[in-house]
Design a protein around this motif. Structure first.
Motif, mmCIF file in Angstrom:
data_model
loop_
_atom_site.group_PDB
_atom_site.id
_atom_site.type_symbol
_atom_site.label_atom_id
_atom_site.label_comp_id
_atom_site.label_asym_id
_atom_site.label_seq_id
_atom_site.Cartn_x
_atom_site.Cartn_y
_atom_site.Cartn_z
ATOM 1 N N ASN A 94 32.576 24.206 25.809
ATOM 2 C CA ASN A 94 31.241 23.806 25.387
ATOM 3 C C ASN A 94 31.060 24.175 23.921
ATOM 4 O OD1 ASN A 94 28.622 22.865 25.445
ATOM 5 N ND2 ASN A 94 27.780 24.770 26.257
ATOM 6 N N PHE A 95 30.594 23.230 23.138
ATOM 7 C CA PHE A 95 30.336 23.493 21.719
ATOM 8 C C PHE A 95 29.269 22.534 21.227
ATOM 9 C CE2 PHE A 95 34.031 20.740 22.193
ATOM 10 C CZ PHE A 95 33.715 19.657 21.389
ATOM 11 N N ASP A 96 28.567 22.985 20.187
ATOM 12 C CA ASP A 96 27.470 22.197 19.616
ATOM 13 C C ASP A 96 27.885 21.472 18.345
ATOM 14 O OD1 ASP A 96 25.631 23.265 21.556
ATOM 15 O OD2 ASP A 96 25.614 25.115 20.370
ATOM 16 N N ARG A 97 28.901 21.989 17.672
ATOM 17 C CA ARG A 97 29.356 21.395 16.419
ATOM 18 C C ARG A 97 30.804 21.770 16.176
ATOM 19 N NH1 ARG A 97 26.526 21.530 12.317
ATOM 20 N NH2 ARG A 97 24.499 21.940 13.265
ATOM 21 N N VAL A 98 31.424 21.106 15.205
ATOM 22 C CA VAL A 98 32.815 21.368 14.854
ATOM 23 C C VAL A 98 32.881 21.743 13.387
ATOM 24 C CG1 VAL A 98 35.105 20.335 14.569
ATOM 25 C CG2 VAL A 98 33.753 19.809 16.609
ATOM 26 N N VAL A 99 33.695 22.753 13.075
ATOM 27 C CA VAL A 99 34.023 23.107 11.692
ATOM 28 C C VAL A 99 35.519 22.927 11.517
ATOM 29 C CG1 VAL A 99 34.093 24.919 9.943
ATOM 30 C CG2 VAL A 99 32.100 24.723 11.451
ATOM 31 N N ILE A 100 35.913 22.099 10.572
ATOM 32 C CA ILE A 100 37.332 21.871 10.285
ATOM 33 C C ILE A 100 37.688 22.611 9.009
ATOM 34 C CG2 ILE A 100 39.121 20.173 9.780
ATOM 35 C CD1 ILE A 100 37.422 18.079 11.244
ATOM 36 N N GLU A 101 38.581 23.583 9.122
ATOM 37 C CA GLU A 101 39.065 24.284 7.937
ATOM 38 C C GLU A 101 40.366 23.636 7.490
ATOM 39 O OE1 GLU A 101 40.882 28.521 6.351
ATOM 40 O OE2 GLU A 101 40.124 28.380 8.391
ATOM 41 N N THR A 102 40.376 23.076 6.301
ATOM 42 C CA THR A 102 41.576 22.432 5.796
ATOM 43 C C THR A 102 42.536 23.459 5.226
ATOM 44 O OG1 THR A 102 40.849 22.119 3.509
ATOM 45 C CG2 THR A 102 40.113 20.491 5.118
ATOM 46 N N SER A 103 43.758 23.031 4.991
ATOM 47 C CA SER A 103 44.675 23.895 4.255
ATOM 48 C C SER A 103 44.227 23.945 2.803
ATOM 49 C CB SER A 103 46.117 23.361 4.356
ATOM 50 O OG SER A 103 46.239 22.145 3.652
ATOM 51 N N GLY A 104 44.689 24.953 2.079
ATOM 52 C CA GLY A 104 44.197 25.168 0.731
ATOM 53 C C GLY A 104 44.513 24.064 -0.249
ATOM 54 N N ILE A 105 45.552 23.274 0.028
ATOM 55 C CA ILE A 105 45.935 22.214 -0.901
ATOM 56 C C ILE A 105 45.617 20.832 -0.342
ATOM 57 C CG2 ILE A 105 47.729 23.590 -2.022
ATOM 58 C CD1 ILE A 105 49.794 22.172 -0.285
ATOM 59 N N ALA A 106 44.780 20.781 0.683
ATOM 60 C CA ALA A 106 44.506 19.507 1.349
ATOM 61 C C ALA A 106 43.499 18.672 0.562
ATOM 62 C CB ALA A 106 43.982 19.745 2.762
ATOM 63 N N ASP A 107 43.690 17.362 0.616
ATOM 64 C CA ASP A 107 42.728 16.401 0.108
ATOM 65 C C ASP A 107 41.733 16.117 1.227
ATOM 66 O OD1 ASP A 107 41.308 14.224 -0.803
ATOM 67 O OD2 ASP A 107 43.044 12.919 -1.070
ATOM 68 N N PRO A 108 40.426 16.338 1.013
ATOM 69 C CA PRO A 108 39.449 16.105 2.082
ATOM 70 C C PRO A 108 39.304 14.632 2.465
ATOM 71 C CG PRO A 108 38.526 17.481 0.319
ATOM 72 C CD PRO A 108 39.795 16.893 -0.200
ATOM 73 N N GLY A 109 39.720 13.721 1.575
ATOM 74 C CA GLY A 109 39.493 12.298 1.807
ATOM 75 C C GLY A 109 40.018 11.765 3.129
ATOM 76 N N PRO A 110 41.291 12.006 3.487
ATOM 77 C CA PRO A 110 41.807 11.470 4.744
ATOM 78 C C PRO A 110 41.057 11.949 5.982
ATOM 79 C CG PRO A 110 43.615 12.127 3.305
ATOM 80 C CD PRO A 110 42.353 12.607 2.658
ATOM 81 N N ILE A 111 40.536 13.177 5.958
ATOM 82 C CA ILE A 111 39.761 13.657 7.101
ATOM 83 C C ILE A 111 38.457 12.883 7.212
ATOM 84 C CG2 ILE A 111 38.590 15.655 8.103
ATOM 85 C CD1 ILE A 111 40.667 17.427 6.814
ATOM 86 N N VAL A 112 37.801 12.645 6.073
ATOM 87 C CA VAL A 112 36.578 11.845 6.083
ATOM 88 C C VAL A 112 36.880 10.439 6.591
ATOM 89 C CG1 VAL A 112 34.717 10.917 4.665
ATOM 90 C CG2 VAL A 112 35.586 13.209 4.216
ATOM 91 N N HIS A 113 38.009 9.874 6.185
ATOM 92 C CA HIS A 113 38.403 8.549 6.659
ATOM 93 C C HIS A 113 38.578 8.532 8.171
ATOM 94 C CE1 HIS A 113 40.149 6.780 2.660
ATOM 95 N NE2 HIS A 113 38.861 7.052 2.598
ATOM 96 N N THR A 114 39.225 9.561 8.716
ATOM 97 C CA THR A 114 39.449 9.623 10.164
ATOM 98 C C THR A 114 38.129 9.617 10.919
ATOM 99 O OG1 THR A 114 41.539 10.818 9.909
ATOM 100 C CG2 THR A 114 40.423 11.024 12.025
ATOM 101 N N LEU A 115 37.174 10.391 10.444
ATOM 102 C CA LEU A 115 35.880 10.462 11.117
ATOM 103 C C LEU A 115 35.147 9.119 11.075
ATOM 104 C CD1 LEU A 115 34.668 13.932 9.782
ATOM 105 C CD2 LEU A 115 35.448 13.414 12.095
ATOM 106 N N ALA A 116 35.401 8.337 10.035
ATOM 107 C CA ALA A 116 34.672 7.086 9.873
ATOM 108 C C ALA A 116 35.386 5.888 10.493
ATOM 109 C CB ALA A 116 34.426 6.815 8.388
ATOM 110 N N THR A 117 36.717 5.910 10.546
ATOM 111 C CA THR A 117 37.452 4.699 10.907
ATOM 112 C C THR A 117 38.080 4.724 12.291
ATOM 113 O OG1 THR A 117 39.480 5.526 9.853
ATOM 114 C CG2 THR A 117 37.971 4.243 8.485
ATOM 115 N N ASP A 118 38.378 5.896 12.836
ATOM 116 C CA ASP A 118 38.917 5.956 14.190
ATOM 117 C C ASP A 118 37.791 5.689 15.180
ATOM 118 O OD1 ASP A 118 39.589 7.368 16.831
ATOM 119 O OD2 ASP A 118 41.516 7.471 15.783
ATOM 120 N N TYR A 119 37.889 4.600 15.918
ATOM 121 C CA TYR A 119 36.757 4.159 16.743
ATOM 122 C C TYR A 119 36.331 5.221 17.743
ATOM 123 C CZ TYR A 119 33.949 1.477 20.027
ATOM 124 O OH TYR A 119 32.942 1.052 20.835
#
Length: 379
Positions: A94-119
């Motif tokens: 059970n959880f109310d929200r998700v926090v994604i911690e990226t690696s220190g050298i990660a580009d945030p863009g692909p994660i944002v894309h996944t949230l928007a484009t994966d149906y």
């Protein structure tokens, strides 16, 4: 009646190596106001969570005494999120929200894309905001040497300055000015030994039903808390871009900052739908890969309610109509942060939104009686 958005809000926590992301997470998990959180970590072997917070650990999941849980990214983020939502539906977690911690050298863009484009993912989760940590002690050097860190700052909704106790006042001021030059719309918060109030991390996005005018202003960086020193900033037209402080480092020049450009505009009267569509299609076609983030509130001619929109590169979330909008103004506001794009080009593009379709002789009638209006462009 407006239906409630029941998707799980996702906070993306990023920042360069050593900025203090896991320290912040340790404080967050202890805070009872944070609720139940599913934490997804990119580098599971470097979890670094305090031992007294852990109740049980498996290969894929760490259960925490607070009721939260911590997961590793499996083969990809979509698979991990899919597993989480399946276990939640089955009553296993059970959880109310998700926090994604990226690696220190990660580009945030692909994660944002996944949230928007994966149906499947987009049906269950929504981006609530990007939080970027900047190390006050080493931040200037990191920004000089690592473009990934500059990119992370440019993508942020909120910038958390960590380790401020290790930086003197002069260096801290220089860093803040530099961060503002890279992302003037992001609110800046000083962490207290890795801890910040929960309220500054969550509820950042205006891409949800029921937002108020102050919510939208805060999201666009136009709230009183983020007011610039320029007394004319935010009144109309483009917000002034702060001058970069000279000589960030006597030995290593700030070679990356010039690659990030930001601009904003306010349009007083409702915008023609044709003008907006033409502007957006043209910008994405020409500069799509270099648009790091774009967000705004738009009042369109003929529509009863404004809507908010958000995009990264050529990927856009579904616009959200503000059907309970109580604001009396009709000012549209757009903020863009781009990479490798001349500031003059970005401003000229935004100025298209000030144009009005040319009516009269320039209008053409198509078969079926449809009228097409010519749009006059500024160049």
């Amino acid at each position: 009646m407006i239906s409630e958005d029941k998707r799980v809000p996702v906070t993306l926590l990023t920042g360069f190596l050593g900025a203090g992301k896991t320290t912040l997470l340790n404080h967050l998990i202890r805070d009872p106001e944070a609720g139940r959180i599913a934490v997804i970590m990119n580098e599971f072997g470097d979890v670094g969570l305090d031992h007294d917070l852990i109740e049980e650990a498996t290969e894929e999941t760490v259960l925490l005494k607070s009721g939260c849980l911590c997961c590793a990214i499996l083969s990809d983020l979509a698979k991990t999120l899919g597993n989480l939502i399946a276990k939640r539906a089955a009553g296993k977690v059970n959880f109310d929200r998700v926090v994604i911690e990226t690696s220190g050298i990660a580009d945030p863009g692909p994660i944002v894309h996944t949230l928007a484009t994966d149906y499947q993912i987009a049906q269950a989760f929504r981006l609530d905001g990007v939080v970027t940590l900047a190390d006050a002690a080493t931040g200037m050097k990191t920004l000089d040497q690592q473009f990934e860190a500059v990119h992370q700052v440019a993508m942020a909704d909120v910038l958390i300055l960590s380790k401020t106790d290790l930086a003197d006042a002069f260096d801290l001021t220089r860093l803040e000015k530099r961060l503002e030059g890279l992302n003037a719309s992001a609110r800046r918060i000083h962490a207290d030994h890795g801890s910040v109030p929960v309220g500054v991390l969550f509820g950042l996005s205006a891409m949800r039903e029921g937002v108020t005018s102050p919510d939208v202003d805060s999201w666009l960086g136009m709230s009183p808390e983020t007011a610039k020193t320029d007394p004319l900033s935010g009144l109309s037209g483009f917000s002034a871009k702060p001058a970069a402080p000279a000589a960030f480092s006597p030995s290593i020049p700030a070679t990356h900052d010039h690659r990030i450009t930001s601009a904003s505009i306010e349009v007083t009267d409702p915008i023609s739908a044709n003008v907006f569509d033409f502007w957006l299609d043209t910008l994405i076609a020409l500069k799509g890969p270099n648009i790091l983030r774009m967000k705004g509130i738009l009042h369109v001619e003929g529509l009863q309610y404004p809507f908010v929109f958000h995009g990264v590169q050529h990927i856009f979330d579904a616009p959200v109509p503000l059907k309970n909008w109580s604001g009396q103004d009709t000012v549209s506001r757009v903020v863009i942060i781009a990479r490798d794009m001349e500031e003059a080009d970005l401003k000229a593009s935004l100025e298209m939104l000030l144009m009005q379709p040319k009516k009269g002789p320039a209008s053409k009638e198509l078969p079926g009686g449809m009228m097409v209006e010519t749009i006059e462009m500024p160049f």
